[in-house]
Design a protein around this motif. Structure first.
Motif, PDB file in Angstrom:
ATOM      1  N   LEU A 308       0.823  -1.208   0.000  1.00 29.88           N
ATOM      2  CA  LEU A 308       0.000   0.000   0.000  1.00 29.88           C
ATOM      3  C   LEU A 308       0.860   1.262   0.000  1.00 29.88           C
ATOM      4  CD1 LEU A 308      -2.744  -1.175   2.512  1.00 29.88           C
ATOM      5  CD2 LEU A 308      -3.113  -0.568   0.112  1.00 29.88           C
ATOM      6  N   PRO A 309       0.582   2.209  -0.860  1.00 25.91           N
ATOM      7  CA  PRO A 309       1.483   3.356  -1.050  1.00 25.91           C
ATOM      8  C   PRO A 309       1.573   4.300   0.131  1.00 25.91           C
ATOM      9  CG  PRO A 309      -0.554   3.650  -2.277  1.00 25.91           C
ATOM     10  CD  PRO A 309      -0.577   2.253  -1.762  1.00 25.91           C
ATOM     11  N   ASN A 310       0.507   4.439   0.897  1.00 27.77           N
ATOM     12  CA  ASN A 310       0.561   5.364   2.026  1.00 27.77           C
ATOM     13  C   ASN A 310       0.645   4.646   3.359  1.00 27.77           C
ATOM     14  OD1 ASN A 310      -1.980   4.438   1.331  1.00 27.77           O
ATOM     15  ND2 ASN A 310      -3.064   6.211   2.154  1.00 27.77           N
ATOM     16  N   SER A 311       1.094   3.411   3.325  1.00 29.75           N
ATOM     17  CA  SER A 311       1.349   2.654   4.554  1.00 29.75           C
ATOM     18  C   SER A 311       2.708   3.059   5.120  1.00 29.75           C
ATOM     19  CB  SER A 311       1.346   1.156   4.248  1.00 29.75           C
ATOM     20  OG  SER A 311       1.992   0.429   5.273  1.00 29.75           O
ATOM     21  N   PRO A 312       2.824   3.180   6.437  1.00 31.83           N
ATOM     22  CA  PRO A 312       4.125   3.544   7.012  1.00 31.83           C
ATOM     23  C   PRO A 312       5.204   2.485   6.794  1.00 31.83           C
ATOM     24  CG  PRO A 312       2.525   3.015   8.731  1.00 31.83           C
ATOM     25  CD  PRO A 312       1.767   3.112   7.454  1.00 31.83           C
ATOM     26  N   SER A 313       4.799   1.245   6.480  1.00 37.55           N
ATOM     27  CA  SER A 313       5.782   0.186   6.241  1.00 37.55           C
ATOM     28  C   SER A 313       5.889  -0.168   4.751  1.00 37.55           C
ATOM     29  CB  SER A 313       5.417  -1.066   7.044  1.00 37.55           C
ATOM     30  OG  SER A 313       4.096  -1.493   6.780  1.00 37.55           O
ATOM     31  N   SER A 314       5.379   0.694   3.887  1.00 34.74           N
ATOM     32  CA  SER A 314       5.430   0.414   2.451  1.00 34.74           C
ATOM     33  C   SER A 314       6.866   0.394   1.945  1.00 34.74           C
ATOM     34  CB  SER A 314       4.642   1.470   1.664  1.00 34.74           C
ATOM     35  OG  SER A 314       4.715   1.211   0.275  1.00 34.74           O
ATOM     36  N   THR A 315       7.174  -0.589   1.120  1.00 36.92           N
ATOM     37  CA  THR A 315       8.484  -0.685   0.469  1.00 36.92           C
ATOM     38  C   THR A 315       8.314  -0.704  -1.053  1.00 36.92           C
ATOM     39  OG1 THR A 315       8.396  -3.100   0.662  1.00 36.92           O
ATOM     40  CG2 THR A 315       9.548  -1.901   2.411  1.00 36.92           C
ATOM     41  N   MET A 349     -11.594 -10.426   2.857  1.00 36.97           N
ATOM     42  CA  MET A 349     -11.900  -9.441   3.892  1.00 36.97           C
ATOM     43  C   MET A 349     -13.377  -9.049   3.853  1.00 36.97           C
ATOM     44  SD  MET A 349      -8.577  -6.923   3.695  1.00 36.97           S
ATOM     45  CE  MET A 349      -9.224  -5.780   4.916  1.00 36.97           C
ATOM     46  N   ALA A 350     -13.900  -8.847   2.651  1.00 37.33           N
ATOM     47  CA  ALA A 350     -15.309  -8.465   2.529  1.00 37.33           C
ATOM     48  C   ALA A 350     -16.209  -9.566   3.058  1.00 37.33           C
ATOM     49  CB  ALA A 350     -15.631  -8.159   1.066  1.00 37.33           C
ATOM     50  N   SER A 351     -15.857 -10.810   2.770  1.00 32.48           N
ATOM     51  CA  SER A 351     -16.653 -11.947   3.233  1.00 32.48           C
ATOM     52  C   SER A 351     -16.684 -12.015   4.757  1.00 32.48           C
ATOM     53  CB  SER A 351     -16.082 -13.244   2.657  1.00 32.48           C
ATOM     54  OG  SER A 351     -16.740 -14.373   3.180  1.00 32.48           O
ATOM     55  N   ALA A 352     -15.543 -11.688   5.364  1.00 34.42           N
ATOM     56  CA  ALA A 352     -15.423 -11.780   6.824  1.00 34.42           C
ATOM     57  C   ALA A 352     -15.727 -10.464   7.536  1.00 34.42           C
ATOM     58  CB  ALA A 352     -14.012 -12.236   7.189  1.00 34.42           C
ATOM     59  N   LYS A 353     -16.017  -9.398   6.747  1.00 34.58           N
ATOM     60  CA  LYS A 353     -16.200  -8.054   7.308  1.00 34.58           C
ATOM     61  C   LYS A 353     -15.001  -7.684   8.180  1.00 34.58           C
ATOM     62  CE  LYS A 353     -21.271  -8.012   7.184  1.00 34.58           C
ATOM     63  NZ  LYS A 353     -21.401  -9.214   6.319  1.00 34.58           N
ATOM     64  N   HIS A 354     -13.837  -7.923   7.631  1.00 32.78           N
ATOM     65  CA  HIS A 354     -12.578  -7.799   8.361  1.00 32.78           C
ATOM     66  C   HIS A 354     -11.843  -6.528   7.954  1.00 32.78           C
ATOM     67  CE1 HIS A 354      -8.810  -9.096  10.242  1.00 32.78           C
ATOM     68  NE2 HIS A 354      -8.189  -8.867   9.107  1.00 32.78           N
ATOM     69  N   THR A 355     -11.156  -5.918   8.894  1.00 33.73           N
ATOM     70  CA  THR A 355     -10.257  -4.801   8.626  1.00 33.73           C
ATOM     71  C   THR A 355      -8.943  -5.056   9.359  1.00 33.73           C
ATOM     72  OG1 THR A 355     -10.992  -3.505  10.535  1.00 33.73           O
ATOM     73  CG2 THR A 355     -12.200  -3.186   8.465  1.00 33.73           C
ATOM     74  N   PHE A 356      -7.908  -4.329   8.962  1.00 36.19           N
ATOM     75  CA  PHE A 356      -6.640  -4.400   9.693  1.00 36.19           C
ATOM     76  C   PHE A 356      -5.944  -3.059   9.596  1.00 36.19           C
ATOM     77  CE2 PHE A 356      -5.553  -5.757   5.387  1.00 36.19           C
ATOM     78  CZ  PHE A 356      -4.340  -5.129   5.133  1.00 36.19           C
ATOM     79  N   ASN A 357      -4.848  -2.908  10.292  1.00 39.47           N
ATOM     80  CA  ASN A 357      -4.112  -1.646  10.321  1.00 39.47           C
ATOM     81  C   ASN A 357      -2.683  -1.829   9.837  1.00 39.47           C
ATOM     82  OD1 ASN A 357      -6.205   0.013  11.503  1.00 39.47           O
ATOM     83  ND2 ASN A 357      -5.806  -1.071  13.425  1.00 39.47           N
ATOM     84  N   CYS A 358      -2.206  -0.843   9.112  1.00 41.30           N
ATOM     85  CA  CYS A 358      -0.780  -0.713   8.804  1.00 41.30           C
ATOM     86  C   CYS A 358      -0.317   0.491   9.617  1.00 41.30           C
ATOM     87  CB  CYS A 358      -0.555  -0.472   7.320  1.00 41.30           C
ATOM     88  SG  CYS A 358      -1.110  -1.804   6.236  1.00 41.30           S
ATOM     89  N   GLY A 359       0.133   0.245  10.834  1.00 39.48           N
ATOM     90  CA  GLY A 359       0.441   1.354  11.714  1.00 39.48           C
ATOM     91  C   GLY A 359      -0.817   2.156  11.983  1.00 39.48           C
ATOM     92  N   SER A 360      -0.787   3.433  11.650  1.00 41.49           N
ATOM     93  CA  SER A 360      -1.950   4.296  11.874  1.00 41.49           C
ATOM     94  C   SER A 360      -2.944   4.258  10.710  1.00 41.49           C
ATOM     95  CB  SER A 360      -1.484   5.743  12.089  1.00 41.49           C
ATOM     96  OG  SER A 360      -0.752   6.194  10.956  1.00 41.49           O
ATOM     97  N   LEU A 361      -2.603   3.533   9.652  1.00 35.91           N
ATOM     98  CA  LEU A 361      -3.467   3.464   8.471  1.00 35.91           C
ATOM     99  C   LEU A 361      -4.474   2.328   8.614  1.00 35.91           C
ATOM    100  CD1 LEU A 361      -4.148   4.245   5.481  1.00 35.91           C
ATOM    101  CD2 LEU A 361      -2.451   2.524   4.814  1.00 35.91           C
ATOM    102  N   GLY A 362      -5.738   2.666   8.570  1.00 34.78           N
ATOM    103  CA  GLY A 362      -6.775   1.650   8.588  1.00 34.78           C
ATOM    104  C   GLY A 362      -7.014   1.115   7.191  1.00 34.78           C
ATOM    105  N   VAL A 363      -7.121  -0.218   7.069  1.00 38.00           N
ATOM    106  CA  VAL A 363      -7.264  -0.861   5.767  1.00 38.00           C
ATOM    107  C   VAL A 363      -8.544  -1.689   5.750  1.00 38.00           C
ATOM    108  CG1 VAL A 363      -6.222  -2.438   4.086  1.00 38.00           C
ATOM    109  CG2 VAL A 363      -4.751  -0.976   5.511  1.00 38.00           C
TER     110      VAL A 363
END
Length: 483
Positions: A308-315, A349-363
């Motif tokens: 993800l481009p605006n993730s704090p751990s993006s490489t 993720m949509a099937s499970a209604k799941h979200t996660f975080n990349c640091g402060s970025l909600g995904v």
């Protein structure tokens, strides 16, 4: 999370000004992406839509006293490299497994594309006890020629791995391909599915018992063309994950646990399968709510955070036009493979209604879907050059692809044989468009400045490959089904 969505929308859709009325026809692109495989077929061809191709490689395997006809040429050459071919097969099968309903009328053609490969892979795995044939055609001799596959006069050397000359990577990928395909054919052809699965089990056992890289065993016959740069552990994980998917047997889960490491990656390709295996395994955590697989979900999400481009751990780098940029040569192979993981994990993720975080970025699932759509749309023409990187799709697409059959007169138009060097002048060096369109072929893509020269000699950007196409079939089906 709302803010993260707005950031993605701003970053990736601000270039929509370049294409005011872009409205990709995903169904058309999907159809063409599958037709492409007809142009890569080796062996005796049935009637097909790509009519400028004819039968070729009809004596393949004869030097070893076996029948190794069939399969696919990997790219613009006339060699059958099983390592990328098996990966191509796995990705096509995964596309059917995940997006079968969305493939719609293209489902039979996709199955046919898979079976063209699996029929060949079965021959390679079953022809001689203790051997797995892994390629046909001397790549060093072939790459010195520019000739139609129908005219091949270079030696069709046969390459294999064995207990004394192991190839856990290519054997593991073969196992993965056959296992994934067994799921595809389970209901439509149960007996064929059982044969695929039984052979897949044997291939994984072969890969586990006789460990080593096929690059070490075969040297310059596969390097630098398709060296196993990432080693073979990822293929063992990938194969075990697919056999677990196909069988649900604890035996394969134990193999998964024994071979999985903590390898960190921001790539997914014919060579490096870690990310793909973890996304596949994460499905059990998300869709089946089985926390035995929670670690794989976490690893899959760490991978997404590196993309993800605006993730704090993006490489991951992106061009100014918004294209994921991983490598200078054949960059779109990484774009399509990673995009497949984006759409598939978004689906889970949509099937499970799941979200996660990349640091402060909600995904959320939508976050991944937006990024995946941006990559697909870029390939189809929403880019600074207004260039579709799929031959035959849109109004502006590559006309001088690095592909022997496409760039030379068809045997149907000019049946006289063209020898090894006869294709260079005038056909290779001319600036004229190729006489034969390889419909649906996706080329290596633009450079880091979003520029594509459309030059036949520029193989790093102008050469199509089976594995670029195979990985985009799923995302195209995903968006075609949503349109």
């Amino acid at each position: 999370m709302v803010l993260s969505h707005l950031l993605l929308v701003f970053i990736f859709f601000n270039i929509s000004l370049l294409c005011v009325q872009c409205n990709p026809n995903y169904r058309d692109a999907l159809s063409k992406s599958i037709i492409f495989f007809q142009g890569q077929r080796s062996g005796r061809l049935p009637p097909q839509e790509i009519t400028w191709r004819a039968s070729s490689g009809l004596s393949d395997g004869s030097l070893a006293g076996v029948d190794l006809t069939g399969g696919y040429y990997d790219a613009g050459d006339n060699v059958k490299f099983n390592f990328p071919m098996a990966y191509t097969t796995t990705m096509l099968s995964w596309s059917v497994i995940e997006y079968g309903k969305k493939l719609g009328p293209q489902l039979p053609a996709t199955r046919a594309a898979i079976r063209w490969a699996t029929d060949y892979l079965l021959k390679c795995a079953r022809a001689t006890p203790g051997r797995l044939y892994v390629g046909v055609g001397d790549p060093n001799a072939d790459h010195k020629c520019w000739e139609r596959p129908e005219d091949m006069d270079t030696v069709r050397t046969v390459y294999y791995v064995s207990p004394g000359n192991p190839g856990s990577d290519v054997a593991g990928e073969t196992a993965a391909a056959l296992a994934a395909a067994s799921v595809v054919f389970k209901k439509v052809d149960p007996s064929y599915s059982r044969l695929l699965l039984a052979t897949a089990k044997n291939m994984l056992q072969f890969a586990m018992q006789h460990r080593g890289s096929y690059s070490d065993s075969l040297g310059s016959n596969v390097c630098p063309f398709y060296c196993s740069y990432s080693g073979y552990t990822d293929e063992l994980l990938w194969a075990a994950a697919w056999l677990f998917r196909a069988t649900n047997q604890i035996y394969y889960l134990n193999i998964i646990k024994s071979v999985d490491g903590s390898d960190v990656t921001d790539i997914f390709s014919w060579d490096n399968k870690y990310a793909g295996a973890r996304v596949l395994l994460a499905r059990r955590s998300l869709v089946n709510k089985d926390e035995t697989f929670g670690a794989y979900r976490q690893q899959a999400e760490e991978f997404m955070c590196r993309i993800l481009p605006n993730s704090p751990s993006s490489t991951t780098q992106y061009t100014n036009g918004g294209l994921m940029y991983k490598m200078g040569s054949s960059n779109l192979q990484y774009v399509t493979s990673i995009t497949f993981l984006l759409t598939t994990y978004s689906k889970y993720m949509a099937s499970a209604k799941h979200t996660f975080n990349c640091g402060s970025l909600g995904v959320t699932s939508r976050t991944l879907r937006i990024l995946a759509k941006r990559q697909v749309d870029y390939i189809l023409g929403d880019n600074p050059m207004k260039m579709s990187y799929m031959v035959g799709y849109g109004a502006n697409y590559p006309k001088r692809i690095h592909h022997r059959g496409s760039s030379l007169p068809s045997v149907r138009a000019q049946p006289e044989r063209l020898g090894c060097e006869a294709g260079f002048q005038p056909y290779y060096y001319t600036s004229s468009p190729n006489p034969n369109e390889l419909i649906g072929a996706i080329v290596g893509g633009p450079n880091q400045n979003d520029f594509f020269p459309d030059e036949r000699g520029d193989y790093a950007h102008s050469e199509p490959t089976t594995y670029i196409n195979a990985a985009l079939v799923g995302p195209l089906a995903f968006f075609a089904g949503a349109s």
